[in-house]
Scaffold this active site. Structure first.
Site, PDB file in Angstrom:
ATOM      1  N   LYS A   1      -7.604  -2.479   8.001  1.00 24.50           N
ATOM      2  CA  LYS A   1      -6.333  -2.673   8.004  1.00 24.50           C
ATOM      3  C   LYS A   1      -5.709  -2.470   9.786  1.00 24.50           C
ATOM      4  O   LYS A   1      -5.926  -1.565  10.023  1.00 24.50           O
ATOM      5  CB  LYS A   1      -5.431  -1.860   7.111  1.00 24.50           C
ATOM      6  CG  LYS A   1      -4.247  -2.370   6.339  1.00 24.50           C
ATOM      7  CD  LYS A   1      -3.741  -1.420   5.339  1.00 24.50           C
ATOM      8  CE  LYS A   1      -2.505  -1.837   4.818  1.00 24.50           C
ATOM      9  NZ  LYS A   1      -2.124  -0.807   4.020  1.00 24.50           N
TER      10      LYS A   1
HETATM   11  O1  G3P Z   1       0.828   0.292   2.120  1.00 24.03           O
HETATM   12  C1  G3P Z   1       1.978  -0.362   2.576  1.00 24.03           C
HETATM   13  C2  G3P Z   1       3.003  -0.410   1.743  1.00 24.03           C
HETATM   14  O2  G3P Z   1       2.726  -0.908   0.632  1.00 24.03           O
HETATM   15  C3  G3P Z   1       4.099   0.784   1.948  1.00 24.03           C
HETATM   16  O3  G3P Z   1       5.042   0.860   0.930  1.00 24.03           O
HETATM   17  O4  G3P Z   1       6.978   2.263  -0.348  1.00 24.03           O
HETATM   18  O5  G3P Z   1       5.992   3.056   2.056  1.00 24.03           O
HETATM   19  O6  G3P Z   1       7.359   0.777   2.128  1.00 24.03           O
HETATM   20  P1  G3P Z   1       6.387   1.808   1.091  1.00 24.03           P
END
Ligand code: G3P
Length: 218
Positions: free
Chosen positions: A83
């Site tokens: 990533k």
């Molecule tokens: O892994 C990336 C993403 O899914 C993060 O989610 O909830 O931290 O915005 P969030």
């Protein structure tokens, strides 16, 4: 639609894997930090639990370092997807790694233009963050729809992964919009099971069966 779990927590991954509907895992530096185990060690354990793509994110910010880090991460297991962040250096790293046959997930995508660049750089996955777009009062699902249209127009193979999912409606809407993958916290995957009519219906079936056969003399 593929379901990925957005967590680095091994207990959650074991529970999800036991349901047989988890196709992969996404992690990020925040999720790895929460578990308190260095990334190489943690993703190796994750690969033993879930047989599918496992995204492991670089933490360097120059293309040279990202490429080196990406190569190291990719060697951990055949299912590792490297990533990289959607910045200029990340796109350089994505193109280089793609040419070497290393699969990348380009993360922190917040616009269709960014998604187009990732596809051109040969990304295996693009990760638009729908919840964080909603958080600033824009529409995360519109972003998914735009990317789906653009990728279809040009026949890009990059898979669209709806990230930053906050609840079951995000999963349904992303599926309707044509996202290939939805990555979600364990809590959201668990919530997808819930329906009051399922519980009520099962309760009734069991009561009826018990009542009928309790009347039959042994
Ligand atoms: O892994 C990336 C993403 O899914 C993060 O989610 O909830 O931290 O915005 P969030």
């Amino acid at each position: 639609m593929k379901f990925f779990l957005d967590t680095a927590n091994l207990d959650e991954l074991k529970k999800g894997a036991a349901w047989g509907i988890v196709d992969g895992v996404t992690t990020n530096p925040t999720l790895i930090a929460k578990e308190g185990v260095p990334i190489e060690e943690q993703v190796r354990k994750i690969c033993d639990i879930v047989d599918g793509d496992v995204s492991a994110e670089v933490v360097s910010t120059t293309s040279k370092e990202m490429i080196e880090e990406g190569r190291r991460l990719a060697k951990i297991h055949k299912n590792i997807v490297v990533k990289v962040p959607l910045i200029r250096e990340g796109i350089v790293a994505c193109s280089t790694l793609a040419r070497e046959g290393i699969r990348t997930n380009v993360t922190l995508c917040f616009s269709a233009a960014q998604a187009l660049m990732a596809a051109k750089a040969g990304a295996y996955i693009i990760s638009p963050f729908i919840g964080r777009v909603d958080d600033i009062g824009w529409n995360g699902m519109d972003l998914i729809r735009e990317i789906v249209t653009i990728y279809k127009n040009y026949g890009y193979n990059t898979q669209i992964l709806a990230a930053s999912i906050r609840g079951p409606l995000h999963v349904i809407d992303a599926a309707k919009a044509g996202a290939h993958i939805g990555t979600m916290p364990f809590k959201v995957l668990d919530q997808l099971f819930n329906h009051p009519l399922t519980d009520k219906g099962l309760d009734q079936f069991l009561k009826d069966y018990k009542k009928a056969f309790e009347l039959v003399p042994a």
